[in-house]
Design an enzyme around this catalytic site. Sequence first.
Site, PDB file in Angstrom:
ATOM      1  N   THR A 125     -10.183  -6.061 -23.308  1.00  0.00           N
ATOM      2  CA  THR A 125      -9.568  -6.811 -22.213  1.00  0.00           C
ATOM      3  C   THR A 125      -8.264  -6.154 -21.770  1.00  0.00           C
ATOM      4  O   THR A 125      -7.590  -5.505 -22.581  1.00  0.00           O
ATOM      5  CB  THR A 125      -9.288  -8.257 -22.668  1.00  0.00           C
ATOM      6  OG1 THR A 125      -8.370  -8.867 -21.768  1.00  0.00           O
ATOM      7  CG2 THR A 125      -8.658  -8.310 -24.057  1.00  0.00           C
ATOM      8  N   ASP A 126      -7.907  -6.380 -20.512  1.00  0.00           N
ATOM      9  CA  ASP A 126      -6.610  -5.866 -20.036  1.00  0.00           C
ATOM     10  C   ASP A 126      -5.440  -6.601 -20.705  1.00  0.00           C
ATOM     11  O   ASP A 126      -4.299  -6.154 -20.604  1.00  0.00           O
ATOM     12  CB  ASP A 126      -6.501  -5.963 -18.512  1.00  0.00           C
ATOM     13  CG  ASP A 126      -6.564  -7.389 -17.978  1.00  0.00           C
ATOM     14  OD1 ASP A 126      -6.842  -8.323 -18.751  1.00  0.00           O
ATOM     15  OD2 ASP A 126      -6.322  -7.561 -16.753  1.00  0.00           O
ATOM     16  N   GLU A 127      -5.741  -7.721 -21.385  1.00  0.00           N
ATOM     17  CA  GLU A 127      -4.656  -8.484 -22.013  1.00  0.00           C
ATOM     18  C   GLU A 127      -4.014  -7.720 -23.178  1.00  0.00           C
ATOM     19  O   GLU A 127      -2.924  -8.078 -23.620  1.00  0.00           O
ATOM     20  CB  GLU A 127      -5.152  -9.872 -22.446  1.00  0.00           C
ATOM     21  CG  GLU A 127      -5.629 -10.659 -21.237  1.00  0.00           C
ATOM     22  CD  GLU A 127      -5.894 -12.145 -21.484  1.00  0.00           C
ATOM     23  OE1 GLU A 127      -5.232 -12.738 -22.355  1.00  0.00           O
ATOM     24  OE2 GLU A 127      -6.754 -12.700 -20.791  1.00  0.00           O
ATOM     25  N   TYR A 153      -4.831 -14.337 -29.162  1.00  0.00           N
ATOM     26  CA  TYR A 153      -6.070 -13.771 -28.612  1.00  0.00           C
ATOM     27  C   TYR A 153      -5.897 -12.289 -28.313  1.00  0.00           C
ATOM     28  O   TYR A 153      -6.665 -11.446 -28.793  1.00  0.00           O
ATOM     29  CB  TYR A 153      -6.481 -14.516 -27.333  1.00  0.00           C
ATOM     30  CG  TYR A 153      -7.509 -13.766 -26.511  1.00  0.00           C
ATOM     31  CD1 TYR A 153      -8.803 -13.573 -26.978  1.00  0.00           C
ATOM     32  CD2 TYR A 153      -7.176 -13.218 -25.263  1.00  0.00           C
ATOM     33  CE1 TYR A 153      -9.741 -12.862 -26.227  1.00  0.00           C
ATOM     34  CE2 TYR A 153      -8.110 -12.516 -24.507  1.00  0.00           C
ATOM     35  CZ  TYR A 153      -9.385 -12.337 -25.000  1.00  0.00           C
ATOM     36  OH  TYR A 153     -10.315 -11.623 -24.259  1.00  0.00           O
ATOM     37  N   LYS A 157      -7.650  -8.924 -30.026  1.00  0.00           N
ATOM     38  CA  LYS A 157      -8.457  -7.965 -29.268  1.00  0.00           C
ATOM     39  C   LYS A 157      -7.851  -6.557 -29.388  1.00  0.00           C
ATOM     40  O   LYS A 157      -8.585  -5.566 -29.491  1.00  0.00           O
ATOM     41  CB  LYS A 157      -8.551  -8.376 -27.795  1.00  0.00           C
ATOM     42  CG  LYS A 157      -9.372  -9.624 -27.524  1.00  0.00           C
ATOM     43  CD  LYS A 157     -10.846  -9.493 -27.871  1.00  0.00           C
ATOM     44  CE  LYS A 157     -11.588  -8.583 -26.914  1.00  0.00           C
ATOM     45  NZ  LYS A 157     -13.055  -8.566 -27.223  1.00  0.00           N
TER      46      LYS A 157
HETATM   47  P1  NAD Z   1     -17.304 -16.454 -24.150  1.00  0.00           P
HETATM   48  O1  NAD Z   1     -16.332 -17.231 -24.980  1.00  0.00           O
HETATM   49  O2  NAD Z   1     -17.900 -17.081 -22.929  1.00  0.00           O
HETATM   50  O3  NAD Z   1     -18.534 -16.012 -25.066  1.00  0.00           O
HETATM   51  C1  NAD Z   1     -18.379 -15.524 -26.364  1.00  0.00           C
HETATM   52  C2  NAD Z   1     -19.755 -15.515 -27.044  1.00  0.00           C
HETATM   53  O4  NAD Z   1     -19.567 -14.943 -28.347  1.00  0.00           O
HETATM   54  C3  NAD Z   1     -20.360 -16.891 -27.234  1.00  0.00           C
HETATM   55  O5  NAD Z   1     -21.739 -16.867 -26.910  1.00  0.00           O
HETATM   56  C4  NAD Z   1     -20.163 -17.173 -28.718  1.00  0.00           C
HETATM   57  O6  NAD Z   1     -21.171 -18.020 -29.275  1.00  0.00           O
HETATM   58  C5  NAD Z   1     -20.230 -15.765 -29.300  1.00  0.00           C
HETATM   59  N1  NAD Z   1     -19.508 -15.654 -30.576  1.00  0.00           N
HETATM   60  C6  NAD Z   1     -18.267 -16.123 -30.878  1.00  0.00           C
HETATM   61  N2  NAD Z   1     -17.975 -15.837 -32.157  1.00  0.00           N
HETATM   62  C7  NAD Z   1     -19.042 -15.166 -32.665  1.00  0.00           C
HETATM   63  C8  NAD Z   1     -19.330 -14.599 -33.929  1.00  0.00           C
HETATM   64  N3  NAD Z   1     -18.470 -14.683 -34.956  1.00  0.00           N
HETATM   65  N4  NAD Z   1     -20.507 -13.960 -34.091  1.00  0.00           N
HETATM   66  C9  NAD Z   1     -21.409 -13.886 -33.069  1.00  0.00           C
HETATM   67  N5  NAD Z   1     -21.198 -14.426 -31.866  1.00  0.00           N
HETATM   68  C10 NAD Z   1     -20.031 -15.055 -31.671  1.00  0.00           C
HETATM   69  O7  NAD Z   1     -16.561 -15.107 -23.816  1.00  0.00           O
HETATM   70  P2  NAD Z   1     -16.651 -14.182 -22.509  1.00  0.00           P
HETATM   71  O8  NAD Z   1     -15.685 -14.679 -21.517  1.00  0.00           O
HETATM   72  O9  NAD Z   1     -18.061 -13.989 -22.133  1.00  0.00           O
HETATM   73  O10 NAD Z   1     -16.066 -12.819 -23.083  1.00  0.00           O
HETATM   74  C11 NAD Z   1     -16.931 -11.848 -23.669  1.00  0.00           C
HETATM   75  C12 NAD Z   1     -16.099 -10.657 -24.106  1.00  0.00           C
HETATM   76  O11 NAD Z   1     -15.427 -10.106 -22.988  1.00  0.00           O
HETATM   77  C13 NAD Z   1     -15.021 -10.999 -25.134  1.00  0.00           C
HETATM   78  O12 NAD Z   1     -14.973  -9.966 -26.078  1.00  0.00           O
HETATM   79  C14 NAD Z   1     -13.750 -11.057 -24.307  1.00  0.00           C
HETATM   80  O13 NAD Z   1     -12.631 -10.710 -25.092  1.00  0.00           O
HETATM   81  C15 NAD Z   1     -14.037 -10.012 -23.248  1.00  0.00           C
HETATM   82  N6  NAD Z   1     -13.360 -10.182 -21.945  1.00  0.00           N
HETATM   83  C16 NAD Z   1     -13.460 -11.368 -21.291  1.00  0.00           C
HETATM   84  C17 NAD Z   1     -12.864 -11.490 -20.035  1.00  0.00           C
HETATM   85  C18 NAD Z   1     -12.991 -12.769 -19.236  1.00  0.00           C
HETATM   86  O14 NAD Z   1     -12.392 -12.870 -18.164  1.00  0.00           O
HETATM   87  N7  NAD Z   1     -13.758 -13.754 -19.677  1.00  0.00           N
HETATM   88  C19 NAD Z   1     -12.169 -10.410 -19.474  1.00  0.00           C
HETATM   89  C20 NAD Z   1     -12.086  -9.210 -20.198  1.00  0.00           C
HETATM   90  C21 NAD Z   1     -12.700  -9.120 -21.424  1.00  0.00           C
HETATM   91  P1  TYD Z   2      -7.739 -18.456 -18.168  1.00  0.00           P
HETATM   92  O1  TYD Z   2      -8.949 -18.703 -17.324  1.00  0.00           O
HETATM   93  O2  TYD Z   2      -7.565 -19.238 -19.419  1.00  0.00           O
HETATM   94  O3  TYD Z   2      -7.695 -16.881 -18.444  1.00  0.00           O
HETATM   95  P2  TYD Z   2      -6.511 -15.957 -19.097  1.00  0.00           P
HETATM   96  O4  TYD Z   2      -5.487 -16.836 -19.689  1.00  0.00           O
HETATM   97  O5  TYD Z   2      -7.264 -15.186 -20.134  1.00  0.00           O
HETATM   98  O6  TYD Z   2      -6.005 -15.127 -17.971  1.00  0.00           O
HETATM   99  O7  TYD Z   2      -6.461 -18.719 -17.267  1.00  0.00           O
HETATM  100  C1  TYD Z   2      -6.235 -18.010 -16.067  1.00  0.00           C
HETATM  101  C2  TYD Z   2      -4.889 -18.413 -15.535  1.00  0.00           C
HETATM  102  O8  TYD Z   2      -4.941 -19.794 -15.145  1.00  0.00           O
HETATM  103  C3  TYD Z   2      -3.761 -18.317 -16.567  1.00  0.00           C
HETATM  104  O9  TYD Z   2      -2.583 -17.878 -15.915  1.00  0.00           O
HETATM  105  C4  TYD Z   2      -3.594 -19.744 -17.050  1.00  0.00           C
HETATM  106  C5  TYD Z   2      -3.959 -20.570 -15.840  1.00  0.00           C
HETATM  107  N1  TYD Z   2      -4.590 -21.892 -16.108  1.00  0.00           N
HETATM  108  C6  TYD Z   2      -4.080 -23.045 -15.488  1.00  0.00           C
HETATM  109  O10 TYD Z   2      -3.107 -22.997 -14.714  1.00  0.00           O
HETATM  110  N2  TYD Z   2      -4.689 -24.240 -15.745  1.00  0.00           N
HETATM  111  C7  TYD Z   2      -5.750 -24.346 -16.590  1.00  0.00           C
HETATM  112  O11 TYD Z   2      -6.248 -25.499 -16.814  1.00  0.00           O
HETATM  113  C8  TYD Z   2      -6.273 -23.162 -17.191  1.00  0.00           C
HETATM  114  C9  TYD Z   2      -7.453 -23.224 -18.122  1.00  0.00           C
HETATM  115  C10 TYD Z   2      -5.658 -21.952 -16.913  1.00  0.00           C
END
Ligand code: NAD
Ligand code: TYD
Length: 339
Positions: A125-127, A153, A157
């Site tokens: 992630t970019d985080e 988090y 990562k």
């Molecule tokens: P999500 O929370 O929707 O899904 C995570 C999945 O992983 C779920 O299906 C969960 O059951 C499974 N999981 C959790 N713990 C596990 C374990 N111990 N063993 C096996 N499976 C397990 O997450 P997401 O938003 O789809 O993110 C997927 C990946 O992408 C993550 O690694 C996250 O860090 C990365 N990512 C997410 C975003 C975003 O905007 N959502 C952006 C950049 C990177």
């Molecule tokens: P989020 O979707 O949790 O992603 P991330 O924190 O990984 O970027 O949140 C996106 C942005 O929205 C973040 O700045 C926090 C804000 N946010 C709210 O203002 N209200 C909410 O209820 C949630 C879940 C997030």
Amino acid sequence: MKILVTGGAGFIGGNFVHYMMKEHKEYEILCVDALTYAGNMETLAPVMDNSKFKFVKADIADRAAIYKIFQEEKPDIVVNFAAESHVDRSIEEPELFLRTNVMGTQVMLDACRKYGIQRYHQVSTDEVYGDLPLDRTDLFFTEETPIQTSSPYSASKASADLLVQAYYRTFKVPVTISRCSNNYGPYHFPEKLIPLMIANALNGKSLPVYGRGENVRDWLYVEDHCRAIDMIVHKGTVGEVYNIGGHNERTNLEVVKTIIRELGVSEELITYVTDRAGHDLRYAIDPTKIHHELGWLPTTTFDNGIKKTITWYLDNREWWENIISGEYQDYYEKMYHNR
Ligand code: NAD
Ligand code: TYD
């Protein structure tokens, strides 16, 4: 070609499974997921009957279970999406994030080392880069930006990223890493900003904006992320990190107001609530490397992507209503009551 996708019952992993099965009909896809609160078999329902798809319920931090899967299935490529992914939950319960995101990644890397694979791809992630100031819109994250994390988090990562790089250098495991900005689209769990606001707006509930809503995220439609990973595992250079993002920066308030406009609800639903502890100000990706090396560019603008996403949530009410009618209610009460 057999691809092991961990976390495929989650948001991005699920979209990746659908994308790969559409784009590479000859591939076998093996999904490994522990089915935590974020995993949802409904997301995989459209592919469950496909003979090229197989699902195994397992925890990536369970060494014996993962080794057994590698021994029996002999995957060629591994794409590790499995993670605890929500910043707010990491502030409540950091340890779970270390177990899955760090120890789980290590088990996956050990399995790759022991059984041999063509490629291990870490979905990062970019985080991991921390945040950028709001008043320096000339600054962007590049692959050389130092890792400097803010939340449990992002720290977990970043730790995983470093382990992946260590396994490349020390054990020659053929790895790649991608660091993507915030995704949105179908199957997004309604604890995250965009699906939470859509679900609340449709239910006439208040829209909880943290702080003043000025924080900026760089939004990418999930299918563009899936395509980038597909390109990296096939054409990317082993040992390299690729940033993924498409210059779609918006303040949180802009995002919420867009959803309000699209759904035709009142702006009076917006409620400003206590800010997130350690809240990152701005994320913004410089995608020059993946564009120049692999020819990747995003194809979906935010304006178009948010319309498609809202339409999906309107057409698939059952998917998210099933989620928010369950244990999610306790989560919501804990996180938002008296905030
Ligand atoms: P999500 O929370 O929707 O899904 C995570 C999945 O992983 C779920 O299906 C969960 O059951 C499974 N999981 C959790 N713990 C596990 C374990 N111990 N063993 C096996 N499976 C397990 O997450 P997401 O938003 O789809 O993110 C997927 C990946 O992408 C993550 O690694 C996250 O860090 C990365 N990512 C997410 C975003 C975003 O905007 N959502 C952006 C950049 C990177
Ligand atoms: P989020 O979707 O949790 O992603 P991330 O924190 O990984 O970027 O949140 C996106 C942005 O929205 C973040 O700045 C926090 C804000 N946010 C709210 O203002 N209200 C909410 O209820 C949630 C879940 C997030």
